[in-house]
Design an enzyme around this catalytic site. Structure first.
Site, PDB file in Angstrom:
ATOM      1  N   PHE A 274       0.812  -1.225   0.000  1.00 14.14           N
ATOM      2  CA  PHE A 274       0.000   0.000   0.000  1.00 14.14           C
ATOM      3  C   PHE A 274       0.846   1.275   0.000  1.00 14.14           C
ATOM      4  O   PHE A 274       0.301   2.364   0.107  1.00 14.14           O
ATOM      5  CB  PHE A 274      -0.982   0.022   1.177  1.00 14.14           C
ATOM      6  N   CYS A 285     -14.528   1.501   0.431  1.00 16.54           N
ATOM      7  CA  CYS A 285     -14.127   1.480   1.849  1.00 16.54           C
ATOM      8  C   CYS A 285     -13.384   2.720   2.313  1.00 16.54           C
ATOM      9  O   CYS A 285     -13.781   3.368   3.284  1.00 16.54           O
ATOM     10  CB  CYS A 285     -13.265   0.243   2.119  1.00 16.54           C
TER      11      CYS A 285
END
Length: 474
Positions: A274, A285
Site C-alpha cells: 500500500f 471502503c
C-alpha cells in the site's frame, strides 16, 4: 466437500462481501442461504449467474451450488439458521456518517423471524462503534419472546480486497470477532474452523500460498472489533496518501518515488504494501471509512488532522492528473482524450469512488472529447455513470486512435500488455499519462508522464502527428 461440523448459515445481502462470504462458506461445507430484497439478483443467482465481477467466483459458485439457496424471503432462511451474517451496505451520508438504514431494516427483518433457539447474529458490514449494541436493542424490540441469552450479536469485520476477494476469504491473516457472548464466539469458531486449521482442499483457481501461516483468531469487545475495521482501512489510506505526498516532492527535486518506496519499504516497520503512488485511492471502503472516523471524532469534539490530511492529499491527486495533461496540451477544449480503465482497481467492475469518474468529469468541464474503455466495467458504467458524457470504445486500440492524449486510470493487465508501439502510432499527439506507474518502455517520440517519477521519455516539443504515423522503440 463433506463436513461433519456443517452449520446452517443465512447471509443477508448479496453484494461484493455477502456473495463472496456465502459462496466461500458453502465451499467449506456449510449449508448457506443468501437473502436479498433485489429480486433481479436472486433470479440471476438461481440461474447460476453472478451480479458482480470477481475473478474465480463463478467457478466456486458452481462447485458449491448444491449447498447454496437464494431467496428474498427472510422467513425461508432465518428460522433454521445457526448463524445469520449481515452484509448490507452502509453508504456515506453528506455529513460523512454511514447510512445505517439498511442495517436497521435487515436487523428488524431478522429479529421478526428468529425461532427461539440459540442463534448468532453476525455484523460483517462496516459500521460505527456502538452499532452492535444498537442491533441488540433492535432484536429486543422485534424478536418474538426475546431472551437476553438466546441470541448473540457478534462483530466480524471483513478485510477483503475486490479482485482478490476469494484469496483473502480463504487465506486470511486474521479473523476478528467481537462479542460479550462466549457462546457466540465459539459458534463462529466452529463456522470458521476449516479456515483456522487450513484443512480444506484449495480451489483449483485459488491455490494456497506456499508457507501460509494459520490465521490469527482475535477476540475483542464489540466496540473494539468495530473500531479495528475502521482503523485498518484508515491506516492503509494513510500509507497511500503519504506515498502520493512524497511523490509530489520527488517530482520537484528530481527523485523517483518508486526508488524511494523501494528503499523505505525494506524497513520491516514500514513494509512495501500500500505504499504506492498514483491517482489516489477509491472503492467502497477508504473514502467512507475515513469520513466516518472523522465525523465520529467531531461528535466527541475530537479533531483527526492526520486522517483529514490523507483525504485532502487524495482529493489533490485526482486533480493532478488533469493538471499534467494541461501542462502539455494547454487548452483542452476540443481535444480528444482516451481514458483507459473505469473501475477503481483491476479485476473488478466496482465503480464506487473510482478516480476515473472525477477525471472524466473534469475533462468534460474543460471541453474535452472523452473516449473510454474498460475490459469489464463498461456495462456497469452505463448504469451508474449515465450523467457523464463520453464515447465508448470496443477496444483499447479503438480508444486511443486519433487521441491527443491517453490517460491510464486502471492498471489492468490488458493495458500493461498492450502493443504500445501500435497504439501510439495511431494517436494525433503522443502523450501518455500513466497514473498507476506501470508502463516502462514506450516509443522514443512519446511523452510519458507518471506520478512522482523522472520523465525518462520526453522531447522538448510535443508535435501533432498525422494519425497512423510510424514510430520506433527506444
Amino acid at each position: 466437500m463433506p463436513n461433519t461440523e456443517s452449520l446452517n448459515v443465512a447471509v443477508v445481502g448479496t453484494g461484493y462481501v455477502g456473495l463472496g462470504t456465502a459462496v466461500m462458506l458453502a465451499y467449506l461445507g456449510h449449508h448457506v442461504t443468501g437473502i436479498d430484497i433485489d429480486e433481479r439478483k436472486i433470479e440471476m443467482l438461481r440461474r447460476g449467474e453472478l451480479p458482480i465481477y470477481e475473478p474465480g467466483l463463478a467457478d466456486l459458485l458452481h462447485a458449491s451450488e448444491s449447498r447454496l439457496t437464494w431467496t428474498s424471503d427472510y422467513a425461508a432462511a432465518i428460522p433454521e439458521a445457526d448463524v445469520i451474517i449481515v452484509c448490507v451496505g452502509t453508504p456515506p451520508l453528506p455529513n460523512g456518517h454511514p447510512n445505517l438504514r439498511y442495517i436497521a431494516e435487515a436487523a428488524r427483518s431478522v429479529a421478526q423471524n428468529l425461532n427461539g433457539k440459540f442463534q448468532v447474529i453476525v455484523n460483517k458490514s462496516t459500521v460505527p462503534v456502538g452499532t452492535g449494541d444498537w442491533v441488540t436493542r433492535i432484536l429486543e424490540d422485534n424478536a418474538p419472546d426475546y431472551h437476553a441469552n438466546r441470541y448473540a450479536v457478534v462483530s466480524n469485520p471483513e478485510f477483503l480486497r475486490e479482485g482478490t476477494a476469494l484469496h483473502d476469504s480463504l487465506y486470511p491473516d486474521r479473523i476478528v470477532l467481537g462479542s460479550a457472548s462466549q457462546e457466540g464466539i465459539e459458534r463462529l469458531r466452529q463456522l470458521y474452523r476449516r479456515l483456522l486449521e487450513q484443512d480444506f482442499t484449495p480451489p483449483e483457481g485459488v491455490p494456497r500460498p506456499a508457507g501460509l501461516a494459520r490465521p490469527q483468531f482475535v477476540t475483542t469487545s464489540l466496540n473494539s472489533a468495530e473500531m479495528i475495521k475502521y482503523a485498518a482501512n484508515a491506516f492503509l489510506a494513510l500509507k497511500i496518501s503519504f506515498a502520493n505526498e512524497i511523490a509530489g516532492l520527488c517530482e520537484r527535486v528530481d527523485a523517483d518515488i518508486e526508488e524511494v518506496v523501494h528503499g523505505i519499504g525494506h524497513d520491516q516497520r514500514i513494509g512495501h504494501r500500500f505504499l504506492v503512488a498514483g491517482a489516489g485511492w477509491g472503492g467502497s471502503c477508504f473514502a467512507k471509512d475515513t469520513a466516518a472516523l472523522i465525523s465520529t471524532g467531531a461528535e466527541y469534539d475530537y479533531d483527526m488532522p492526520i486522517l483529514q490530511a490523507a483525504v485532502d492529499v487524495n482529493r489533490h491527486q485526482r486533480q493532478l492528473v488533469v493538471s499534467k495533461l494541461q501542462r502539455h496540451l494547454h487548452r483542452l477544449q476540443g481535444k480528444r482524450v482516451a481514458v483507459l480503465g473505469l473501475a477503481f482497481k483491476p479485476n473488478t467492475d466496482d465503480l464506487r469512488d473510482a478516480p476515473a469518474h472525477d477525471c472524466i468529469t473534469r475533462l468534460m468541464e474543460l471541453g474535452a472529447q472523452v473516449v473510454v474503455h474498460d475490459p469489464v466495467a463498461m456495462e456497469q458504467a452505463r448504469r451508474e455513470w449515465s450523467h457523464l458524457s463520453y464515447q465508448e470504445a470496443s477496444s483499447a486500440y479503438d480508444a486511443v486512435r486519433g487521441a491527443d492524449a491517453v490517460i491510464l486510470m486502471t492498471e489492468w493487465q490488458e493495458y500493461h500488455d498492450l502493443d504500445w508501439e501500435q497504439a501510439v502510432a495511431s494517436m494525433r499527439r503522443r502523450l501518455v499519462i500513466d497514473t498507476r506507474n506501470v508502463l516502462r518502455q514506450l516509443p522514443s517520440d512519446t511523452v510519458l508522464e507518471q506520478i512522482g517519477r523522472r520523465r525518462v521519455q520526453e522531447t522538448h516539443a510535443l508535435p501533432m502527428l498525422p494519425v497512423g504515423a510510424s514510430s520506433v522503440h527506444v
